[in-house]
Design a protein around this motif. Structure first.
Motif, mmCIF file in Angstrom:
data_model
loop_
_atom_site.group_PDB
_atom_site.id
_atom_site.type_symbol
_atom_site.label_atom_id
_atom_site.label_comp_id
_atom_site.label_asym_id
_atom_site.label_seq_id
_atom_site.Cartn_x
_atom_site.Cartn_y
_atom_site.Cartn_z
ATOM 1 N N GLY A 88 0.621 -1.038 0.114
ATOM 2 C CA GLY A 88 0.329 0.260 -0.167
ATOM 3 C C GLY A 88 0.844 1.033 0.003
ATOM 4 N N VAL A 89 -0.073 2.351 0.234
ATOM 5 C CA VAL A 89 0.746 2.939 0.373
ATOM 6 C C VAL A 89 1.260 4.224 1.742
ATOM 7 C CG1 VAL A 89 0.692 6.069 0.345
ATOM 8 C CG2 VAL A 89 -1.077 4.582 -1.123
ATOM 9 N N VAL A 90 3.179 4.271 1.281
ATOM 10 C CA VAL A 90 3.289 4.534 2.582
ATOM 11 C C VAL A 90 4.609 5.690 2.353
ATOM 12 C CG1 VAL A 90 3.714 2.139 3.472
ATOM 13 C CG2 VAL A 90 4.643 2.855 1.984
ATOM 14 N N GLY A 91 5.561 6.256 3.102
ATOM 15 C CA GLY A 91 6.504 6.815 2.895
ATOM 16 C C GLY A 91 7.552 6.496 2.292
ATOM 17 N N ASP A 92 7.836 7.894 1.417
ATOM 18 C CA ASP A 92 9.232 7.923 0.793
ATOM 19 C C ASP A 92 10.291 6.774 1.181
ATOM 20 O OD1 ASP A 92 7.422 9.069 -0.970
ATOM 21 O OD2 ASP A 92 8.801 10.689 -0.631
ATOM 22 N N ASP A 93 10.439 6.945 2.441
ATOM 23 C CA ASP A 93 11.338 5.933 2.792
ATOM 24 C C ASP A 93 11.072 4.869 2.857
ATOM 25 O OD1 ASP A 93 12.973 8.445 3.168
ATOM 26 O OD2 ASP A 93 12.916 8.373 5.138
ATOM 27 N N LEU A 94 9.834 4.193 3.412
ATOM 28 C CA LEU A 94 9.720 2.953 3.509
ATOM 29 C C LEU A 94 8.305 2.427 1.891
ATOM 30 C CD1 LEU A 94 7.730 3.191 6.585
ATOM 31 C CD2 LEU A 94 10.512 2.742 6.507
ATOM 32 N N LYS A 95 8.403 3.267 1.312
ATOM 33 C CA LYS A 95 8.265 2.270 -0.835
ATOM 34 C C LYS A 95 9.415 1.561 -0.946
ATOM 35 C CE LYS A 95 6.232 4.464 -4.821
ATOM 36 N NZ LYS A 95 5.854 5.308 -5.236
ATOM 37 N N ILE A 96 8.320 0.643 -1.319
ATOM 38 C CA ILE A 96 9.301 -0.525 -2.118
ATOM 39 C C ILE A 96 9.096 -0.113 -3.798
ATOM 40 C CG2 ILE A 96 8.846 -3.094 -3.176
ATOM 41 C CD1 ILE A 96 6.935 -3.319 -0.854
ATOM 42 N N SER A 97 10.442 -0.137 -4.724
ATOM 43 C CA SER A 97 10.569 0.199 -5.617
ATOM 44 C C SER A 97 10.283 -0.792 -6.489
ATOM 45 C CB SER A 97 12.469 0.380 -6.031
ATOM 46 O OG SER A 97 13.244 -0.895 -5.703
ATOM 47 N N ASP A 98 9.826 0.116 -8.379
ATOM 48 C CA ASP A 98 9.454 -0.742 -8.562
ATOM 49 C C ASP A 98 10.646 -1.930 -9.617
ATOM 50 O OD1 ASP A 98 7.417 0.677 -9.039
ATOM 51 O OD2 ASP A 98 8.337 1.578 -10.453
ATOM 52 N N LYS A 99 11.606 -1.826 -9.140
ATOM 53 C CA LYS A 99 12.477 -3.093 -9.422
ATOM 54 C C LYS A 99 12.562 -4.159 -8.192
ATOM 55 C CE LYS A 99 16.793 -1.661 -10.994
ATOM 56 N NZ LYS A 99 18.217 -1.452 -10.589
ATOM 57 N N GLU A 100 12.241 -3.706 -7.610
ATOM 58 C CA GLU A 100 12.156 -4.651 -6.410
ATOM 59 C C GLU A 100 10.633 -5.692 -7.286
ATOM 60 O OE1 GLU A 100 13.349 -6.785 -2.809
ATOM 61 O OE2 GLU A 100 14.579 -4.904 -3.847
ATOM 62 N N LYS A 101 9.886 -5.111 -7.225
ATOM 63 C CA LYS A 101 8.259 -5.643 -6.896
ATOM 64 C C LYS A 101 8.411 -6.640 -8.623
ATOM 65 C CE LYS A 101 5.514 -1.916 -5.038
ATOM 66 N NZ LYS A 101 4.238 -1.545 -5.576
ATOM 67 N N GLN A 102 9.687 -6.065 -9.199
ATOM 68 C CA GLN A 102 10.002 -6.199 -10.532
ATOM 69 C C GLN A 102 10.702 -7.865 -10.559
ATOM 70 O OE1 GLN A 102 11.382 -4.659 -13.958
ATOM 71 N NE2 GLN A 102 11.673 -6.105 -15.171
ATOM 72 N N PHE A 103 11.642 -8.105 -9.112
ATOM 73 C CA PHE A 103 12.133 -9.130 -9.308
ATOM 74 C C PHE A 103 11.597 -10.475 -8.238
ATOM 75 C CE2 PHE A 103 14.868 -10.873 -5.100
ATOM 76 C CZ PHE A 103 15.585 -11.905 -5.737
ATOM 77 N N CYS A 104 10.638 -9.574 -7.247
ATOM 78 C CA CYS A 104 10.020 -10.505 -6.982
ATOM 79 C C CYS A 104 8.993 -11.260 -7.418
ATOM 80 C CB CYS A 104 8.840 -10.312 -5.937
ATOM 81 S SG CYS A 104 9.893 -9.095 -4.182
ATOM 82 N N ARG A 105 7.603 -10.271 -8.481
ATOM 83 C CA ARG A 105 7.868 -11.167 -9.097
ATOM 84 C C ARG A 105 7.659 -12.394 -10.342
ATOM 85 N NH1 ARG A 105 5.383 -5.944 -9.661
ATOM 86 N NH2 ARG A 105 6.782 -5.517 -11.454
ATOM 87 N N LYS A 106 9.351 -12.224 -11.231
ATOM 88 C CA LYS A 106 10.609 -12.777 -11.705
ATOM 89 C C LYS A 106 10.070 -14.230 -10.377
ATOM 90 C CE LYS A 106 11.079 -12.128 -15.149
ATOM 91 N NZ LYS A 106 10.249 -12.550 -16.599
ATOM 92 N N TYR A 107 10.292 -13.505 -9.375
ATOM 93 C CA TYR A 107 11.198 -15.010 -8.863
ATOM 94 C C TYR A 107 10.394 -16.059 -8.375
ATOM 95 C CZ TYR A 107 13.612 -16.566 -4.319
ATOM 96 O OH TYR A 107 14.613 -18.353 -3.882
ATOM 97 N N LYS A 108 8.183 -14.884 -8.318
ATOM 98 C CA LYS A 108 7.601 -16.015 -7.513
ATOM 99 C C LYS A 108 7.609 -17.143 -8.808
ATOM 100 C CE LYS A 108 3.217 -16.079 -6.824
ATOM 101 N NZ LYS A 108 2.518 -16.888 -7.738
ATOM 102 N N THR A 109 7.373 -16.785 -10.364
ATOM 103 C CA THR A 109 7.275 -17.098 -11.453
ATOM 104 C C THR A 109 8.369 -18.922 -11.117
ATOM 105 O OG1 THR A 109 6.377 -15.285 -12.961
ATOM 106 C CG2 THR A 109 7.313 -17.354 -14.212
ATOM 107 N N GLY A 110 9.804 -18.573 -10.450
ATOM 108 C CA GLY A 110 10.870 -19.338 -11.238
ATOM 109 C C GLY A 110 10.464 -20.497 -10.238
ATOM 110 N N MET A 111 9.536 -19.838 -8.888
ATOM 111 C CA MET A 111 9.504 -20.955 -7.301
ATOM 112 C C MET A 111 8.195 -21.725 -8.408
ATOM 113 S SD MET A 111 11.499 -20.760 -5.031
ATOM 114 C CE MET A 111 10.984 -21.476 -4.214
ATOM 115 N N ASP A 112 7.189 -21.192 -8.610
ATOM 116 C CA ASP A 112 6.260 -22.333 -9.503
ATOM 117 C C ASP A 112 6.682 -23.127 -10.267
ATOM 118 O OD1 ASP A 112 4.969 -20.201 -7.711
ATOM 119 O OD2 ASP A 112 3.700 -19.712 -9.780
#
Length: 688
Positions: free
Chosen positions: A606-630
């Protein structure tokens, strides 16, 4: 007041009122004797109360007195009764004052009734709670034994050491004496002086001697052979002269001759307002003159003026004493307020500080200086106790002690099963860091680190159980319930990571190496409670779930992660909605037979402060890793290898991801040597 303003008709209601008051006094006397320890026959107030009760006997109806007192005593002569009443006038004034003080204590009847009701309720509750009583008694003995060792012995030694000062200047006793003694002495002397001024002497009763002389003179003349006519004439002249000299005489009879009879004008008077004189004394008395013929003298006198004067004097004396007491009480109250302030103000400060100490709040409260020795002892003893508790509270979780205080519990050995979230953390490469810093620098860095982490744990309703070297063990949901405790624990873990970012900047600017921590979090049902020995215990946790939380913290090093949680924590309420998680692997840790899914906590959803915000690259990495785990769990190892490689390349711009490399290596192995159809995706670990 009834004597001066009342009449014979008002005596009845007043006497019955006195009877009622006497019965109330008697009832209170019996109740106090039964309920108050060391009161019956021992307490000074018992005898004052008894005197006030008995003193009313003379004011109750005569019929009741006749019933209470044997008939032989009732048959006492009226002259003697009158003389006794007049002789007891002064004592009666004092007794009336005692009665007045007793009237102010009548409220004790109601209070004693309430006490009995409360005792009855406690007794009934006690029959149903015998086990609770036994437990409370054991707690009382334990606590009282400790208090005796810590306070009574030491404080008594101190007081004995300074025993000469306990009755000297600046003590409570000396201060009370200073306030009261001088005023009491002056008040008593003034009262005695005033009473001596208003006190009158007893009325002159010498006129009764004149009557006796008339009788003796008549007898002498007859014995000398004088003519009876001359004797009677002489007696008449003496009697008439006596009547003139004694205007309060209302009836005079010498032998059988009545020289004055105005009884009809005075028969409305009270018995005590009439005195009698007989020569010889009569053997009975019924309250009427000229009742029988006797040889001698019978005289009746009007004593109302004397009785009124005595009553007025009694009212004056009583009013003066009451006024004097009231004035003295006013002066005492004025000085007592100052005296009580000297006591109450320092004690009030101590009481407030004690209330805070009971909540384990140790603010520096400025104590008021007191010159009283007893207050100084209390302040000194409390200051020592406060320091002891403050020091003790730093060795144990404050929340545990507060929980026991809130629920009136005593520390006893014992554990109970409870679902909690268990947290372990450890500083990465701590040994290397210690080698680079001096001991005092290591202590400084650790203190700042532990302070920041402890604050976060407490703010999220966690309990910091202990520091294990550079490691931290904390739990949530014990001893008090914490709603969504898994979420609270994960939130605390993320806040620790974000707080470390700030601390690293501070430490780096001071020339210290960077510090990173690895955290493991697991939710499970374990045993929670007091562990150890009866004389030395600690609040802790034990069970397989505790070991797994510790293993998760260690597995961070294997996968290059910072925060790992178990599948049980992952499945808790709101965890998946509130946090962004990455499924890292499924392993069987050493010592267990079941596999555990591992999840990395990436950040907040969700919406959090700039210091706590997850980068788009981090989200892309997590989605790709999840595909690999499946693909990995579907045993499509070649495809999984390529996906993990793509995920690694996404992360490689920042840093190589150890988990991708580990899974790629495993995919290569399984491509050459497939695990078989029975494979459940678990990696069995042979070391911790």
């Amino acid at each position: 007041m009834n004597q001066t303003e009342g009449s014979k008709e008002s005596d009845g209601p007043v006497q019955w009122t006195c009877l009622f008051i006497m019965l109330v006094f008697m009832s209170e006397l019996v109740l106090l004797s039964y309920s108050k320890e060391d009161y019956f026959l021992k307490d000074t107030y018992f005898w004052l109360d008894f005197l006030a009760c008995v003193s009313l006997v003379g004011d109750i109806p005569a019929s009741i007195v006749t019933f209470m007192i044997p008939s032989g005593m009732v048959a006492a002569k009226a002259g003697r009764a009158g003389r006794a009443a007049r002789a007891g006038t002064r004592a009666g004034r004092i007794v009336r004052l005692v009665r007045l003080t007793r009237l102010m204590r009548l409220t004790k009847l109601v209070r004693i009734g309430r006490i009995y009701a409360a005792v009855a309720d406690n007794d009934s509750d006690g029959e149903a709670d015998e086990e609770t009583k036994a437990t409370s008694e054991e707690r009382r003995k334990d606590s009282s034994s400790l208090r005796r060792r810590l306070t009574l012995d030491n404080l008594t030694k101190s007081m004995k050491k300074d025993g000469n000062n306990m009755m000297g200047k600046n003590t409570l006793a000396a201060s009370m004496m200073e306030i009261t003694i001088s005023k009491v002495i002056v008040g008593v002397l003034f009262m005695l002086f005033f009473i001596s001024l208003i006190e009158t002497s007893e009325a002159d009763r010498s006129y009764t001697m004149s009557l006796a002389q008339i009788k003796q003179g008549r007898d002498f003349m007859l014995a000398s052979g004088a003519d009876e006519t001359i004797v009677d004439e002489t007696v008449r002249e003496l009697a008439e002269q006596y009547i003139v000299d004694q205007p309060n005489c209302i009836f005079l009879k010498v032998n059988e001759a009545v020289y004055l009879d105005s009884w009809d004008l005075h028969n409305h008077k009270r018995i005590k307002e009439v005195s009698t004189f007989f020569v010889p004394d009569r053997l009975s008395f019924s309250g009427e003159p000229n009742e029988i013929d006797v040889v001698g003298v019978e005289a009746w006198f009007d004593e109302k003026a004397a009785e009124d004067e005595a009553a007025s004097q009694s009212i004056t004396t009583t009013s003066f004493v009451i006024g004097l007491l009231g004035g003295w009480m006013f002066l005492f109250h004025k000085h007592a307020k100052k005296f009580s302030a000297k006591i109450a103000q320092p004690l009030r400060v101590i009481a407030k500080d004690m209330s805070r100490v009971s909540r384990l709040e140790f603010h520096d409260e400025k104590q008021l200086n007191s010159n009283m020795v007893e207050i100084q002892y209390i302040q000194s003893a409390f200051f020592k106790m406060k320091n002891a508790i403050s020091s003790f509270s730093k060795y144990v979780p404050r929340e545990i002690v507060m929980n026991m205080t809130l629920h009136h519990k005593m520390a006893r050995l014992g554990v109970m099963p409870r679902e909690i979230s268990i947290f372990f953390s450890d500083i990465a490469n701590f040994t290397t860091i210690c080698e680079q810093l001096a001991p005092n620098e290591v202590l400084k860095v650790l203190s700042e680190y532990f302070t920041a982490m402890s604050k976060i744990i407490v703010e999220t309703q966690g309990i910091l159980l202990e520091f294990i070297g550079d490691a931290i063990l904390a739990i949530w949901n014990a001893p008090e319930d914490v709603p969504r405790h898994a979420c609270a624990a994960i939130e605390a873990t993320l806040q620790m990571q974000y707080e470390l970012v700030k601390l690293r900047e501070q430490w780096t600017s001071q020339g210290y190496p960077e510090i990173h921590i690895r955290c493991g979090l697991h939710t499970d049902q374990v045993f929670v409670g007091n562990l150890g020995a009866p004389e030395r215990m600690k609040y802790g946790v034990m069970g397989d779930g505790v070991n797994l939380a510790s293993r998760l913290e260690e597995l961070n090093k294997r996968y290059g992660t910072k925060v790992l949680i178990s599948d049980k924590t992952y499945a808790c309420q709101d965890v998946q909605d509130k946090f962004y998680l990455r499924h890292v692997d499924k392993v069987v840790v050493k010592g267990r037979s079941k596999g555990t899914d591992l999840y990395e906590v990436v950040g907040f959803n969700g919406v959090v402060g700039d210091d706590l915000k997850i980068s788009d690259k981090e989200k892309q990495f997590c989605r790709k890793y999840k595909t690999g785990m499946d693909l990995y769990f579907m045993q499509k190892f070649e495809e999984a290898y390529d996906v993990f490689d793509e995920a690694k390349n996404i992360k490689a711009q920042d840093d190589d991801d150890t988990s991708c490399l580990l899974l790629m290596s495993r995919c290569q192995k399984f491509t050459d040597d497939p695990p078989g159809d029975t494979w459940d995706g678990c990696c069995i670990l042979t070391s911790k």
